[in-house]
Design an enzyme around this catalytic site. Structure first.
Site, PDB file in Angstrom:
ATOM      1  N   LEU A   1       8.911-103.146   3.270  1.00  0.00           N
ATOM      2  CA  LEU A   1       9.453-103.757   4.483  1.00  0.00           C
ATOM      3  C   LEU A   1      10.457-104.856   4.117  1.00  0.00           C
ATOM      4  O   LEU A   1      10.648-105.786   4.876  1.00  0.00           O
ATOM      5  CB  LEU A   1       8.327-104.369   5.320  1.00  0.00           C
TER       6      LEU A   1
ATOM      7  N   CYS B   1      15.005 -90.703  -7.085  1.00  0.00           N
ATOM      8  CA  CYS B   1      14.034 -89.957  -6.276  1.00  0.00           C
ATOM      9  C   CYS B   1      14.299 -89.996  -4.779  1.00  0.00           C
ATOM     10  O   CYS B   1      14.484 -88.951  -4.160  1.00  0.00           O
ATOM     11  CB  CYS B   1      12.626 -90.472  -6.561  1.00  0.00           C
TER      12      CYS B   1
HETATM   13  N1  LIG Z   1      12.043 -90.950 -12.313  1.00  0.00           N
HETATM   14  C1  LIG Z   1      11.076 -91.162 -11.446  1.00  0.00           C
HETATM   15  O1  LIG Z   1      10.789 -92.301 -11.070  1.00  0.00           O
HETATM   16  C2  LIG Z   1      10.284 -90.016 -10.896  1.00  0.00           C
HETATM   17  C3  LIG Z   1       9.074 -90.275 -10.227  1.00  0.00           C
HETATM   18  C4  LIG Z   1       8.348 -89.195  -9.732  1.00  0.00           C
HETATM   19  C5  LIG Z   1       8.829 -87.904  -9.873  1.00  0.00           C
HETATM   20  N2  LIG Z   1      10.028 -87.690 -10.509  1.00  0.00           N
HETATM   21  C6  LIG Z   1      10.466 -86.303 -10.672  1.00  0.00           C
HETATM   22  O2  LIG Z   1      10.192 -85.908 -12.002  1.00  0.00           O
HETATM   23  C7  LIG Z   1      11.226 -85.044 -12.499  1.00  0.00           C
HETATM   24  C8  LIG Z   1      11.825 -85.632 -13.764  1.00  0.00           C
HETATM   25  O3  LIG Z   1      12.451 -86.860 -13.430  1.00  0.00           O
HETATM   26  P1  LIG Z   1      12.970 -87.863 -14.556  1.00  0.00           P
HETATM   27  O4  LIG Z   1      13.452 -89.082 -13.846  1.00  0.00           O
HETATM   28  O5  LIG Z   1      11.936 -88.000 -15.611  1.00  0.00           O
HETATM   29  O6  LIG Z   1      14.216 -87.012 -15.118  1.00  0.00           O
HETATM   30  P2  LIG Z   1      15.082 -87.297 -16.430  1.00  0.00           P
HETATM   31  O7  LIG Z   1      16.437 -86.817 -16.118  1.00  0.00           O
HETATM   32  O8  LIG Z   1      14.879 -88.706 -16.890  1.00  0.00           O
HETATM   33  O9  LIG Z   1      14.403 -86.336 -17.525  1.00  0.00           O
HETATM   34  C9  LIG Z   1      14.472 -84.960 -17.498  1.00  0.00           C
HETATM   35  C10 LIG Z   1      14.428 -84.458 -18.934  1.00  0.00           C
HETATM   36  O10 LIG Z   1      14.291 -83.045 -18.928  1.00  0.00           O
HETATM   37  C11 LIG Z   1      15.083 -82.523 -19.988  1.00  0.00           C
HETATM   38  N3  LIG Z   1      15.325 -81.094 -19.749  1.00  0.00           N
HETATM   39  C12 LIG Z   1      16.168 -80.501 -18.860  1.00  0.00           C
HETATM   40  N4  LIG Z   1      16.081 -79.166 -18.938  1.00  0.00           N
HETATM   41  C13 LIG Z   1      15.131 -78.888 -19.874  1.00  0.00           C
HETATM   42  C14 LIG Z   1      14.579 -77.693 -20.398  1.00  0.00           C
HETATM   43  N5  LIG Z   1      14.971 -76.501 -19.945  1.00  0.00           N
HETATM   44  N6  LIG Z   1      13.645 -77.784 -21.363  1.00  0.00           N
HETATM   45  C15 LIG Z   1      13.247 -78.991 -21.823  1.00  0.00           C
HETATM   46  N7  LIG Z   1      13.733 -80.166 -21.356  1.00  0.00           N
HETATM   47  C16 LIG Z   1      14.661 -80.113 -20.392  1.00  0.00           C
HETATM   48  C17 LIG Z   1      16.319 -83.388 -19.977  1.00  0.00           C
HETATM   49  O11 LIG Z   1      17.024 -83.299 -21.189  1.00  0.00           O
HETATM   50  C18 LIG Z   1      15.710 -84.769 -19.722  1.00  0.00           C
HETATM   51  O12 LIG Z   1      15.375 -85.409 -20.931  1.00  0.00           O
HETATM   52  C19 LIG Z   1      12.209 -84.885 -11.346  1.00  0.00           C
HETATM   53  O13 LIG Z   1      11.884 -83.747 -10.605  1.00  0.00           O
HETATM   54  C20 LIG Z   1      11.963 -86.124 -10.514  1.00  0.00           C
HETATM   55  O14 LIG Z   1      12.291 -85.920  -9.154  1.00  0.00           O
HETATM   56  C21 LIG Z   1      10.740 -88.696 -11.034  1.00  0.00           C
END
Ligand SMILES: NC(=O)c1ccc[n+]([C@@H]2O[C@H](COP(=O)([O-])OP(=O)(O)OC[C@H]3O[C@@H](n4cnc5c(N)ncnc54)[C@H](O)[C@@H]3O)[C@@H](O)[C@H]2O)c1
Length: 429
Positions: free
Chosen positions: A249, A259
């Site tokens: 808030l 996200c």
């Molecule tokens: N960042 C957050 O705060 C958060 C919180 C909750 C959920 N999420 C969700 O989690 C997921 C990941 O988010 P993130 O912020 O960690 O992303 P990020 O971009 O930091 O990390 C993703 C990683 O996946 C790797 N990657 C991509 N394709 C790949 C493959 N085929 N094989 C192996 N590695 C591969 C990339 O190189 C990268 O290191 C997303 O769907 C996001 O919406 C993120």
């Protein structure tokens, strides 16, 4: 912790994957991490931490013997049955989630009755069902699938992993869901075990609700301004009602990050694809976009035209305690200021390296006071503790003008005014 903990694989070592991997290693699992980014894997093998996340470096160092890093998914498949998928799901031009990385992982898994994909990435509701259809077509029907959405927050991700508000597990009641329940059991968190589609929707609906709360209080702030109310007081009064709660808030210059923007868009798009127009989320998104630009109006109000005006941006990351610049409000703000001819200097305690990849036309300073030197106005964009504790007397001396716009309503107006500065918040008297 016991040696009998299941080993796990974690595919994708970004903010979610690395924290999940280190967290499960802390709980006693051997963890096999895989990423397609060879440089990231090389750094992790050298013991370097590629992202800024408080407490993560220590957690990785403490559990380094249980953590293995590779670019080859075969290493995870050979050593673990449970494969947590934490690859990115960024937005596409249509607003839908881009599931190509998720699909690439699914394609790389061979037919197996021994393995399970545990989906941590945020995916549209229905993804589990469509992956199941693809697996069946590819004769990989024996592969188990569990939805286990992640709720950690950047900046407090390690704490959030170890002390989650809840763990949500969506599955068909088979061995893999039981195994994930067991993995999370030591954390003692409330467990929601449900079907896959509902688990997928819990994640999207949670983020959409939080974003709605932010856009709601931002609109209240915008109504407070012409009517003389102070949104900080209003939010305090509202938040004490436990049906409402005080979190999310805080009025300001809009939400950002990797996200909220993409998940709100994805849910709106998912609804549209299913024939339902999600009017409320359309407004939430529009309010947020306009909110990022409100600072520009305030600068014009006080300074007139912005051509040649020196503006200091204090903070760039989408929130404090992270170097994540994805969808940060500072990106829109700096681009608008640059387009209006302002001369912008920014300072962020940790996000400069990431910011340099995304922002053009602004200068970077090594300290807040350096950014503020000869500035006509300053804008607090990210409420880093270091910025909240600035010596405002020194700020007033360093600046050419006096205007400080508090984009997060995080500063003490009284203190700034006593230092001779002109304070302007968002929806504050
Ligand atoms: N960042 C957050 O705060 C958060 C919180 C909750 C959920 N999420 C969700 O989690 C997921 C990941 O988010 P993130 O912020 O960690 O992303 P990020 O971009 O930091 O990390 C993703 C990683 O996946 C790797 N990657 C991509 N394709 C790949 C493959 N085929 N094989 C192996 N590695 C591969 C990339 O190189 C990268 O290191 C997303 O769907 C996001 O919406 C993120």
């Amino acid at each position: 912790m016991s040696d009998s903990r299941q080993p796990i694989g974690v595919i994708g070592t970004g903010y979610v994957g690395l924290v999940t991997a280190a967290g499960f290693a802390e709980l006693g699992s051997e963890v096999w991490c895989v990423d397609i980014d060879a440089e990231k894997i090389a750094r992790l093998r050298r013991g370097e931490v590629p992202i800024y996340e408080p407490g993560l470096e220590e957690l990785l160092a403490r559990n380094s013997e249980r953590m293995h890093f590779s670019t080859d998914i075969a290493d995870a498949l050979a050593n673990a049955r449970l494969l947590f998928v934490a690859v990115g799901t960024p937005p596409t031009y249509s607003g839908d989630a881009d599931l190509s990385a998720v699909q690439a992982v699914a394609d790389a898994i061979p037919a197996s009755r021994e393995h399970a994909l545990i989906m941590k990435s945020t995916v549209p509701c229905g993804t589990g069902a469509s992956l199941r259809r693809v697996f069946d077509e590819q004769d990989k029907g024996g592969l188990a699938y569990v939805s286990c959405p992640e709720f950690l927050k950047e900046g407090t991700a390690v704490k959030d992993f170890l002390h989650p508000d809840r763990v949500v597990i969506g599955d068909d009641g088979g061995w893999a869901g039981d195994a994930v329940v067991e993995l999370y059991a030591p954390l003692g968190a409330p467990l929601v075990r449900t079907d896959i589609a509902s688990a997928e929707m819990v994640k999207l609906a949670s983020n959409a609700f939080l974003a709605t709360k932010i856009s709601f209080i931002n609109e209240i702030a915008n109504v407070c301004e012409p009517t003389g109310a102070d949104v900080v007081e209003v939010a305090r009064g509202m938040g004490l009602d436990d049906r409402i709660g005080s979190k999310f808030l805080q009025a300001g210059i809009g939400y950002g990050g990797s996200c909220f923007p993409k998940d709100v868009d994805a849910l709106k798009q998912l609804a549209g694809n299913s024939g339902y127009h999600f009017q409320l989320l359309t407004a939430v998104i529009e309010v947020n976009e306009l909110q990022k630009r409100r600072v520009i109006g305030k600068l014009h109000k006080h300074l007139g035209g912005l051509v040649g005006k020196r503006i200091a941006l204090l903070g760039l990351a989408f929130k404090p305690n992270t170097d994540d610049m994805r969808e940060a409000s500072s990106l829109v703000l700096s681009a608008r200021l640059h387009a209006d001819g302002a001369d912008v200097t920014a300072y962020d305690p940790v996000a400069e390296e990431q910011a340099r990849k995304l922002v053009t036309g602004i200068a970077f300073a090594d300290s807040a006071l350096e950014a503020l030197r000869d500035a006509d106005a300053a804008v607090l964009v990210t409420e880093w503790q270091e910025l909240l504790e600035l010596d405002w007397g020194a700020v007033a001396e360093a600046m050419r003008g006096t205007l400080v716009i508090d984009g997060r309503n995080a500063l003490d107006p009284q203190l700034l005014r006593e230092s001779g500065l002109l304070y302007e918040g968002i929806g504050r008297r």
